[in-house]
Motif scaffolding. Structure first.
Motif, PDB file in Angstrom:
ATOM      1  N   GLY A 132       0.792  -1.218   0.000  1.00  0.00           N
ATOM      2  CA  GLY A 132       0.000   0.000   0.000  1.00  0.00           C
ATOM      3  C   GLY A 132       0.825   1.269   0.000  1.00  0.00           C
ATOM      4  O   GLY A 132       0.276   2.357   0.161  1.00  0.00           O
ATOM      5  N   ALA A 133       2.140   1.138  -0.172  1.00  0.00           N
ATOM      6  CA  ALA A 133       3.065   2.281  -0.198  1.00  0.00           C
ATOM      7  C   ALA A 133       3.033   3.064   1.106  1.00  0.00           C
ATOM      8  O   ALA A 133       3.264   4.274   1.119  1.00  0.00           O
ATOM      9  CB  ALA A 133       2.761   3.202  -1.380  1.00  0.00           C
ATOM     10  N   ALA A 134       2.769   2.361   2.217  1.00  0.00           N
ATOM     11  CA  ALA A 134       2.741   3.016   3.526  1.00  0.00           C
ATOM     12  C   ALA A 134       4.114   3.026   4.188  1.00  0.00           C
ATOM     13  O   ALA A 134       4.404   3.915   4.994  1.00  0.00           O
ATOM     14  CB  ALA A 134       1.735   2.319   4.443  1.00  0.00           C
ATOM     15  N   ILE A 135       4.955   2.062   3.858  1.00  0.00           N
ATOM     16  CA  ILE A 135       6.310   2.004   4.393  1.00  0.00           C
ATOM     17  C   ILE A 135       7.281   1.606   3.291  1.00  0.00           C
ATOM     18  O   ILE A 135       6.877   1.041   2.270  1.00  0.00           O
ATOM     19  CB  ILE A 135       6.434   1.016   5.579  1.00  0.00           C
ATOM     20  N   HIS A 136       8.551   1.918   3.519  1.00  0.00           N
ATOM     21  CA  HIS A 136       9.608   1.544   2.584  1.00  0.00           C
ATOM     22  C   HIS A 136      10.400   0.367   3.151  1.00  0.00           C
ATOM     23  O   HIS A 136      10.511   0.218   4.374  1.00  0.00           O
ATOM     24  CB  HIS A 136      10.557   2.723   2.334  1.00  0.00           C
ATOM     25  N   PRO A 137      10.953  -0.453   2.294  1.00  0.00           N
ATOM     26  CA  PRO A 137      11.737  -1.596   2.786  1.00  0.00           C
ATOM     27  C   PRO A 137      13.074  -1.145   3.363  1.00  0.00           C
ATOM     28  O   PRO A 137      13.629  -0.113   2.960  1.00  0.00           O
ATOM     29  CB  PRO A 137      11.938  -2.444   1.533  1.00  0.00           C
ATOM     30  N   THR A 138      13.584  -1.918   4.292  1.00  0.00           N
ATOM     31  CA  THR A 138      14.940  -1.694   4.795  1.00  0.00           C
ATOM     32  C   THR A 138      15.951  -2.081   3.725  1.00  0.00           C
ATOM     33  O   THR A 138      16.971  -1.411   3.546  1.00  0.00           O
ATOM     34  CB  THR A 138      15.171  -2.537   6.060  1.00  0.00           C
TER      35      THR A 138
END
Length: 276
Positions: A51-57
């Protein structure tokens, strides 16, 4: 075939805890995916990425053809529908079901002074008819049952014609009748070629609607298996995912899982057959 969602070696790390570990996953246009796994498997974290709420590490993510980290996520999120309990908590209980749905056109959770044109109203009425909830139009959101609530939220998520719809445990907390009503609505949605890409999170195989095509099985942040539902959802893969031996049956496109018999029951003719 164009991809709606593509993860390449994606990891999410929070402190010393790895929530997702080297996830590679591709969802193509026209597919309907189930994400299945126990509590703590990483399903909700995966939906936050989708949902494009967080970015991956670590790793790369493409959503609807856009590379996460190189795109305006606020614009990208308008192309994604999302159904979850967090959205329900933002809606005023006095709002009518019809207004809960149509207000998504302005991305608000309560009607104020905004005006909706005839196309908005027509779209709302079409969605309510397709989901079988026209009779709820004048009911206030706070008076709806849990099942009615979920179906209205699905209607709201469809209002802006999203290209991908994320359903995060939509059957959670529903009684048997409400669950079956919801699954009937999702079955209709999955059978419509004009519907968006569907990705649904669940803990239970009994909640998989007819018409879904693929499954991703997660455990402890790792992919156990992924692929077409008919060949990937097996008793063996379920056992690896949930950590207990399970027998899986399918009848009319609906699945049931039960723990395998053990001890004297395992050798009894009445215990039935075991299989994948």
């Amino acid at each position: 075939m164009a991809s709606a969602l593509e993860l390449s070696k994606v990891s999410i790390v929070r402190g010393d805890k790895i929530l997702l570990n080297q996830i590679s996953w591709k969802v193509n246009e026209g597919e309907r995916w189930i994400v299945l796994g126990p509590n703590g498997a990483g399903k909700s974290t995966l939906m936050q990425i989708a949902g494009a709420a967080i970015h991956p590490t670590q790793g790369k993510v493409k959503i609807l053809g856009q590379r996460l980290g190189r795109v305006d996520v606020f614009d990208l999120r308008t192309r994604i529908g999302h159904v979850s309990t967090s959205i329900a908590e933002q809606i005023p209980p006095s709002e009518s079901a019809a207004d809960v749905i149509v207000s998504a056109a302005y991305a608000v959770t309560g009607r104020w002074q905004e005006q909706y044109d005839a196309d908005d109203v027509e779209r709302r009425d079409q969605i309510m008819a397709e989901l079988g909830i026209r009779h709820l139009a004048n009911r206030t959101f706070g008076t709806l049952s849990e099942g009615e609530n979920k179906r209205v939220l699905i209607g709201r998520s469809l209002m802006t014609d999203p290209e991908m719809l994320l359903l995060d445990e939509p059957s959670a907390g529903l009684d048997l009748g409400a669950r079956e009503d919801l699954l009937a609505s999702l079955e209709l949605l999955s059978s419509d070629p004009d519907s968006p890409v569907l990705v649904m999170v669940t803990h239970h195989v009994e909640e998989i609607p007819v018409g879904f095509t693929h499954v991703l099985l997660l455990r402890d942040g790792h992919v156990v298996a992924q692929g077409p539902l008919a060949t990937t959802l097996t008793g063996a893969n379920l056992a690896r995912t949930f950590g207990t031996k399970l027998n899986l049956t399918c009848n009319g496109g609906r699945y049931t899982a039960r723990r395998a018999a053990f001890g004297h029951r395992a050798s009894s003719p009445a215990s039935g057959t075991t299989g994948d």
